[in-house]
Scaffold this motif. Sequence first.
Motif, PDB file in Angstrom:
ATOM      1  N   ALA A  27       5.334  -3.746  -5.396  1.00  0.00           N
ATOM      2  CA  ALA A  27       5.172  -2.519  -6.181  1.00  0.00           C
ATOM      3  C   ALA A  27       5.862  -2.641  -7.537  1.00  0.00           C
ATOM      4  CB  ALA A  27       5.723  -1.321  -5.415  1.00  0.00           C
ATOM      5  N   LYS A  28       7.054  -3.206  -7.558  1.00  0.00           N
ATOM      6  CA  LYS A  28       7.786  -3.394  -8.817  1.00  0.00           C
ATOM      7  C   LYS A  28       7.033  -4.361  -9.728  1.00  0.00           C
ATOM      8  CE  LYS A  28      11.761  -3.296 -11.263  1.00  0.00           C
ATOM      9  NZ  LYS A  28      12.533  -2.173 -11.692  1.00  0.00           N
ATOM     10  N   LEU A  29       6.527  -5.445  -9.170  1.00  0.00           N
ATOM     11  CA  LEU A  29       5.742  -6.398  -9.970  1.00  0.00           C
ATOM     12  C   LEU A  29       4.483  -5.748 -10.514  1.00  0.00           C
ATOM     13  CD1 LEU A  29       6.085  -9.642  -7.813  1.00  0.00           C
ATOM     14  CD2 LEU A  29       7.104  -9.206 -10.066  1.00  0.00           C
ATOM     15  N   LEU A  30       3.899  -4.888  -9.724  1.00  0.00           N
ATOM     16  CA  LEU A  30       2.678  -4.196 -10.155  1.00  0.00           C
ATOM     17  C   LEU A  30       2.943  -3.329 -11.380  1.00  0.00           C
ATOM     18  CD1 LEU A  30      -0.302  -3.487  -9.647  1.00  0.00           C
ATOM     19  CD2 LEU A  30       0.478  -1.714  -8.096  1.00  0.00           C
ATOM     20  N   VAL A  31       4.008  -2.561 -11.360  1.00  0.00           N
ATOM     21  CA  VAL A  31       4.276  -1.689 -12.507  1.00  0.00           C
ATOM     22  C   VAL A  31       4.788  -2.451 -13.717  1.00  0.00           C
ATOM     23  CG1 VAL A  31       4.660   0.350 -11.079  1.00  0.00           C
ATOM     24  CG2 VAL A  31       6.610  -1.040 -11.756  1.00  0.00           C
ATOM     25  N   LEU A  32       5.312  -3.652 -13.514  1.00  0.00           N
ATOM     26  CA  LEU A  32       5.789  -4.458 -14.643  1.00  0.00           C
ATOM     27  C   LEU A  32       4.688  -5.302 -15.276  1.00  0.00           C
ATOM     28  CD1 LEU A  32       9.234  -5.727 -13.286  1.00  0.00           C
ATOM     29  CD2 LEU A  32       8.818  -3.911 -14.967  1.00  0.00           C
ATOM     30  N   ASN A  33       3.544  -5.423 -14.613  1.00  0.00           N
ATOM     31  CA  ASN A  33       2.475  -6.311 -15.090  1.00  0.00           C
ATOM     32  C   ASN A  33       1.143  -5.583 -15.185  1.00  0.00           C
ATOM     33  OD1 ASN A  33       3.845  -9.046 -15.157  1.00  0.00           O
ATOM     34  ND2 ASN A  33       4.328  -8.378 -13.089  1.00  0.00           N
ATOM     35  N   THR A  34       1.121  -4.491 -15.884  1.00  0.00           N
ATOM     36  CA  THR A  34      -0.116  -3.703 -15.984  1.00  0.00           C
ATOM     37  C   THR A  34      -1.051  -4.176 -17.084  1.00  0.00           C
ATOM     38  OG1 THR A  34       1.008  -2.113 -17.415  1.00  0.00           O
ATOM     39  CG2 THR A  34       0.950  -1.624 -15.042  1.00  0.00           C
ATOM     40  N   ASP A  35      -0.686  -5.216 -17.820  1.00  0.00           N
ATOM     41  CA  ASP A  35      -1.514  -5.663 -18.939  1.00  0.00           C
ATOM     42  C   ASP A  35      -2.588  -6.678 -18.552  1.00  0.00           C
ATOM     43  OD1 ASP A  35       0.564  -7.360 -18.356  1.00  0.00           O
ATOM     44  OD2 ASP A  35       0.843  -8.056 -20.412  1.00  0.00           O
ATOM     45  N   THR A  36      -2.516  -7.254 -17.384  1.00  0.00           N
ATOM     46  CA  THR A  36      -3.504  -8.240 -16.941  1.00  0.00           C
ATOM     47  C   THR A  36      -4.267  -7.672 -15.748  1.00  0.00           C
ATOM     48  OG1 THR A  36      -1.970  -9.985 -17.607  1.00  0.00           O
ATOM     49  CG2 THR A  36      -3.821 -10.634 -16.215  1.00  0.00           C
ATOM     50  N   LEU A  37      -5.540  -7.366 -15.961  1.00  0.00           N
ATOM     51  CA  LEU A  37      -6.340  -6.692 -14.931  1.00  0.00           C
ATOM     52  C   LEU A  37      -6.419  -7.493 -13.635  1.00  0.00           C
ATOM     53  CD1 LEU A  37      -8.068  -4.306 -14.108  1.00  0.00           C
ATOM     54  CD2 LEU A  37     -10.047  -5.498 -15.073  1.00  0.00           C
ATOM     55  N   SER A  38      -6.632  -8.792 -13.717  1.00  0.00           N
ATOM     56  CA  SER A  38      -6.757  -9.590 -12.490  1.00  0.00           C
ATOM     57  C   SER A  38      -5.452  -9.582 -11.696  1.00  0.00           C
ATOM     58  CB  SER A  38      -7.185 -11.021 -12.815  1.00  0.00           C
ATOM     59  OG  SER A  38      -6.239 -11.640 -13.671  1.00  0.00           O
ATOM     60  N   LEU A  39      -4.315  -9.603 -12.382  1.00  0.00           N
ATOM     61  CA  LEU A  39      -3.026  -9.555 -11.696  1.00  0.00           C
ATOM     62  C   LEU A  39      -2.798  -8.176 -11.075  1.00  0.00           C
ATOM     63  CD1 LEU A  39      -0.445 -11.006 -10.919  1.00  0.00           C
ATOM     64  CD2 LEU A  39       0.515 -10.343 -13.135  1.00  0.00           C
ATOM     65  N   VAL A  40      -3.192  -7.130 -11.782  1.00  0.00           N
ATOM     66  CA  VAL A  40      -3.075  -5.766 -11.260  1.00  0.00           C
ATOM     67  C   VAL A  40      -3.894  -5.627  -9.980  1.00  0.00           C
ATOM     68  CG1 VAL A  40      -3.679  -3.351 -11.687  1.00  0.00           C
ATOM     69  CG2 VAL A  40      -2.508  -4.680 -13.449  1.00  0.00           C
ATOM     70  N   ILE A  41      -5.117  -6.126 -10.001  1.00  0.00           N
ATOM     71  CA  ILE A  41      -5.979  -6.049  -8.814  1.00  0.00           C
ATOM     72  C   ILE A  41      -5.364  -6.833  -7.662  1.00  0.00           C
ATOM     73  CG2 ILE A  41      -8.225  -6.728  -7.868  1.00  0.00           C
ATOM     74  CD1 ILE A  41      -9.389  -6.044 -10.672  1.00  0.00           C
ATOM     75  N   PHE A  42      -4.904  -8.045  -7.943  1.00  0.00           N
ATOM     76  CA  PHE A  42      -4.288  -8.877  -6.909  1.00  0.00           C
ATOM     77  C   PHE A  42      -3.073  -8.174  -6.297  1.00  0.00           C
ATOM     78  CE2 PHE A  42      -0.982 -11.918  -5.716  1.00  0.00           C
ATOM     79  CZ  PHE A  42      -1.633 -12.591  -4.693  1.00  0.00           C
TER      80      PHE A  42
END
Length: 123
Positions: A27-42
């Motif tokens: 969850a923390k990684l998700l909110v810190l990496n919202t600029d890359t769509l593929s990473l957000v989806i993963f």
Amino acid sequence: MRKENKVELGFVVAAAVVLNILGAVVAKLLVLNTDTLSLVIFLAVALLLVFGARVIFWTLVGRRFQLSYIYSVLSVNYLFSFVLGMVVFSEQFQINRLGGALIIAGGVLIVSRSQHSHEGTDS
């Protein structure tokens, strides 16, 4: 508490800690990496899988252990998240958080000595 029950409890606590910490980290990684769509989806899919695993886990644990016992013991997550936040995410050390985590650990120690831990039994 019998040796088999201690081993079972140890496994339950370890699995719960891993699932809880994994969910928090994802969850923390998700909110810190919202600029890359593929990473957000993963990360979003990973988070859903972790929470799905937690639902299954708690369903199984709820059949075996008394909630007031096992959930109190799992408060040990505060200690792990305190250290993990500093090590992985470079969060600042705060003495009041350490004090709170140690108080919780003391409570966990008291609760873990309870004789009534398993559902439907006197052990």
